[in-house]
Design a protein around this motif. Structure first.
Motif, PDB file in Angstrom:
ATOM      1  N   LEU A 101       1.174  -1.038   0.465  1.00 30.46           N
ATOM      2  CA  LEU A 101       0.125   0.408   0.111  1.00 30.46           C
ATOM      3  C   LEU A 101       1.194   1.291   0.167  1.00 30.46           C
ATOM      4  N   ASN A 102       0.431   2.666  -0.515  1.00 28.13           N
ATOM      5  CA  ASN A 102       1.870   3.207  -0.822  1.00 28.13           C
ATOM      6  C   ASN A 102       0.781   3.841   0.526  1.00 28.13           C
ATOM      7  N   MET A 105      -0.890   7.644   0.912  1.00 29.43           N
ATOM      8  CA  MET A 105      -2.245   8.130  -0.053  1.00 29.43           C
ATOM      9  C   MET A 105      -3.374   7.001   1.152  1.00 29.43           C
ATOM     10  N   VAL A 107      -6.040   5.044   2.327  1.00 32.72           N
ATOM     11  CA  VAL A 107      -6.742   3.540   1.949  1.00 32.72           C
ATOM     12  C   VAL A 107      -7.858   3.875   0.871  1.00 32.72           C
ATOM     13  N   ARG A 109      -8.850   6.412  -0.974  1.00 27.56           N
ATOM     14  CA  ARG A 109      -7.726   6.844  -2.309  1.00 27.56           C
ATOM     15  C   ARG A 109      -7.523   5.996  -3.006  1.00 27.56           C
ATOM     16  N   GLN A 110      -6.927   5.094  -2.641  1.00 23.72           N
ATOM     17  CA  GLN A 110      -6.037   4.314  -3.398  1.00 23.72           C
ATOM     18  C   GLN A 110      -6.494   2.927  -4.502  1.00 23.72           C
ATOM     19  N   GLU A 113      -9.300   5.122  -6.754  1.00 19.20           N
ATOM     20  CA  GLU A 113      -8.152   5.034  -8.244  1.00 19.20           C
ATOM     21  C   GLU A 113      -8.291   4.126  -8.736  1.00 19.20           C
ATOM     22  N   MET A 165      -9.180  -3.594  -2.542  1.00 17.94           N
ATOM     23  CA  MET A 165      -8.375  -3.027  -3.696  1.00 17.94           C
ATOM     24  C   MET A 165      -8.392  -3.704  -4.796  1.00 17.94           C
TER      25      MET A 165
END
Length: 537
Positions: A101-102, A105, A107, A109-110, A113, A165
Motif C-alpha cells: 500500500l502507498n 495516500m 486507503v 483514495r487508493q 483510484e 482494492m
C-alpha cells in the motif's frame, strides 16, 4: 494433463529463468472458473514467481511456455494489453500490505483510484464505491477508515483493504500471495472466511499461494505442490492430504510441531528462575481538549500479570496482536519500566533509570532473548564469529581470544552449524544463510553466555513448516540437556501444544486464563480462549 471443460486459466510447460538459473521448471496446471486452487511449497519453491510471471511482473526473468486466460496467451500479449488485464480481470493480493500500500495516500483514495481507472467512475462515485467495498470486507466504520492512511490501520484491516482494492475491478481470477502469513490465528480465519464468502458471491477463481497447510485444508478445492521449481503433485485436497504420493508432499504434511519435552510436574523444591507478581505496564497518552494541557491519560498494556517459571519448563504466552504479549516479555527482560515485581534467579531488576548497572548486567547474562525475525535482528555487517561472540565481549571481556573462539565454535555446533557443513563458517555473514540457519545462529548467540532463561518471541513464525519443526526440535533438545526455562511468546496454538508445560492467555493486557497446557487448550473456560483454539483448527 488433459484439459477440463470450463477452464479459466491453462498454464502449460512454464519455465522461468534468471540468467543461467532456472527457478520454475516446466510447470503445468489449470484453474476452472469459480475454483479455488492452492499452490503450496516452502520458501524458494517457486510459488510466488510462478504467479508473478503470469502477470508479467517477474522483472528481468526469462519466461517461456503458455498461460492461456480466456483464450488469450498472457505470455504473448503486448504490455498495453497486459495493463488492461492487471488489476482488471486478474487481480493480486500481495503478502505484506504495509509495503504494497502507498503510505502517502489514504486507503479509500487508493481503492477509488482503481475504480476510476478500471470502471470509468467519477471521483465522487468511486469514493462512495470504495467505502462500500471497505464495508464489504468487514472493516468497522468504513467511511472513517477510508480516510485513514495504511499505518493507521491494524494488520488485519490493512489486509482487508488490500482485498477490497483487488476486488474493485470485479476480477475473474484472484491471485492471493500468502494473504494471512503476517496475521494472528483468529484474523487468519476471518480473512479466509471473507475470501471464501466473496468468492462465492462473485464466482471468481482464486489461486492461493501459501505454505500453511491448515489454510489449504479449509479453503481450497484442489492443491498443487511445488518443490524447487518443479510441480511434484496435484489433485483434490482430500486426496492429497489423505494419500499423498510424492515424498516431498508426505514430508510437508508430516511437518507439524511434535511434542518432545520432559513431562510431569516440576520438583516441589525447585527454585524459580523467573517470577512476576502483580506486573503492570502502562504508557502515558494525551487527553483531548484543555485537560491535555495539565494531565496525561494512561494506557495499560499489561495489568496484574502473575507467573512463576522453574528449570526445564516452558511457559507459553498466547494472544492476538495488541494483547500485551511482547510488552510482558520486555518487562520480564528489564527493558521497560513497570509496577509490581520481576525476579530473575531470585534477584529483582534495578530501577529502569539504572538499567546498565553491573547488577542488571549480571542478570542479563541469566535471561536472554531470541527474536521473531533473525534477518532483522542479526547485524548484516557482523560476521558469524562476531555475532555469536557478542555476548562474551559484554559479559566475559577478559576471556582470551583462543578460548572465545572455542566457545563460539561450541555454541554454533550445538545448534547444528559446523565448519564441516559450512566451510569458512566464522567469516560468513547472515545473508549467506537460510531463514532456519539464521534462527539457529540467533539461538547460539543467546546460549553462548550460558543463560538460565530464554525468552522466545515468535521464534518460528517466519519459517516454513519443515524448518519450524527442526527449530522446535532443537529448542526442545537444548531444554532437556541444559534444564533451560523458556518463555514462549506466540499466537500459534500448535507451537504452544508442542513446546509448553503451562500457558497464559492474554487479551487487552489482561491474563484471562492460565494453567497447564492440557487444561487450558483441551478444556478452555473463557470464550476468548475457545475462539483461539477453534481458529487454530
Amino acid at each position: 494433463m488433459t484439459d477440463r471443460p470450463g477452464n479459466l486459466l491453462e498454464v502449460r510447460d512454464l519455465h522461468v529463468r534468471f540468467g543461467a538459473k532456472e527457478v520454475v521448471c516446466g510447470v503445468s496446471f489449470d484453474i476452472a472458473a469459480g475454483e479455488k486452487l492452492a499452490l503450496v511449497g516452502e520458501s524458494g519453491s517457486g510459488k510466488t514467481i510462478t504467479a508473478l510471471s503470469l502477470l508479467r511482473l517477474a522483472g528481468d526473468a526469462g519466461v517461456q511456455g503458455n498461460a492461456v486466460f480466456e483464450g488469450r496467451d498472457l505470455l504473448a500479449l503486448s504490455e498495453r494489453e497486459m495493463r488492461g488485464l492487471r488489476g482488471g480481470d486478474i487481480a493480486m493480493i500481495f503478502q505484506e500490505p504495509m509495503t504494497a500500500l502507498n503510505p502517502l495516500m489514504t486507503v479509500g483514495r487508493q481503492i477509488s483510484e482503481v475504480l476510476e481507472l478500471k470502471q470509468a467512475l467519477t471521483q465522487a462515485q468511486s469514493w462512495l464505491a470504495a467505502i462500500e467495498l471497505i464495508a464489504s470486507t468487514g472493516i468497522p466504520e468504513p467511511a472513517r477508515r477510508a480516510a485513514a492512511f495504511p499505518h493507521q490501520l491494524s494488520g488485519g484491516q490493512r489486509q482487508r483493504a488490500m482485498i477490497a482494492m483487488a476486488l474493485a475491478s470485479r476480477p475473474k481470477l484472484l491471485l492471493a500471495d500468502e494473504p494471512t502469513t503476517a496475521l494472528d490465528v483468529t484474523l487468519r480465519g476471518q480473512i479466509l472466511e471473507l475470501l471464501a464468502d466473496l468468492q462465492r458471491q462473485t464466482g471468481m477463481a482464486v489461486l492461493l499461494i501459501t505454505h500453511d497447510l491448515n489454510l489449504v485444508r479449509r479453503f481450497a478445492d484442489r492443491v498443487a505442490v511445488m518443490e524447487q521449481g518443479v510441480l511434484v503433485e496435484q489433485g483434490p485436497v482430500a486426496n492429497i492430504f489423505q494419500a499423498p504420493q510424492h515424498p516431498y508432499t508426505r514430508r510437508l504434511i508430516a511437518s507439524q510441531p511434535k511434542r518432545d519435552v520432559v513431562e510431569g510436574a516440576p520438583e516441589a523444591n525447585a527454585r524459580p528462575l523467573l517470577r512476576a507478581h502483580k506486573l503492570r505496564v502502562s504508557y502515558p497518552t494525551p487527553l483531548p481538549g484543555v485537560r491535555g494541557w495539565f494531565k496525561k491519560g494512561e494506557f495499560i498494556a499489561v495489568h496484574g500479570a502473575e507467573l512463576c517459571l522453574v528449570p526445564g519448563r516452558t511457559l507459553g504466552v498466547v494472544g492476538e496482536s495488541g494483547s500485551g504479549k511482547s510488552t510482558l516479555a520486555q518487562a520480564l527482560l528489564g527493558l521497560l519500566p513497570y509496577q509490581g515485581s520481576v525476579e530473575v534467579v531470585g534477584r529483582a531488576w534495578q530501577a529502569p533509570s539504572a538499567r546498565n548497572t553491573p547488577a542488571n548486567q549480571r542478570l542479563r547474562q541469566q535471561i536472554q532473548v531470541v527474536f521473531q525475525d533473525p534477518f532483522s535482528s542479526l547485524s548484516p555487517r557482523l560476521t558469524v564469529e562476531e555475532i555469536a561472540g557478542e555476548g562474551l565481549h559484554v559479559h566475559e571481556p577478559a576471556l582470551p581470544l583462543p578460548e572465545r573462539r572455542r566457545r563460539v565454535a561450541a555454541a554454533l555446533a550445538e545448534v547444528g552449524l559446523t565448519e564441516a557443513q559450512f566451510p569458512g563458517l566464522l567469516a560468513r555473514y547472515p545473508h549467506e544463510f537460510s531463514g532456519g540457519q539464521r534462527q539457529r545462529l540467533a539461538i547460539a548467540r543467546a546460549l553462548i553466555v550460558q543463560p538460565r532463561v530464554l525468552v522466545l518471541d515468535e521464534p518460528t513464525s517466519a519459517l516454513d513448516v519443515t524448518i519450524q519443526q527442526q527449530v522446535l526440535a532443537l529448542l526442545q533438545r537444548l531444554q532437556r540437556e541444559h534444564g533451560l526455562a523458556y518463555v514462549l511468546i506466540t499466537h500459534d496454538v500448535d507451537v504452544v501444544r508442542a513446546m509448553a508445560h503451562d500457558v497464559l492467555v492474554m487479551k487487552d493486557g489482561v491474563v484471562v486464563e492460565a494453567g497447564s497446557v492440557t487444561a487450558v487448550l483441551d478444556a478452555p473456560r473463557e470464550a476468548y480462549t475457545q475462539a483461539l483454539v477453534a481458529a487454530a483448527h
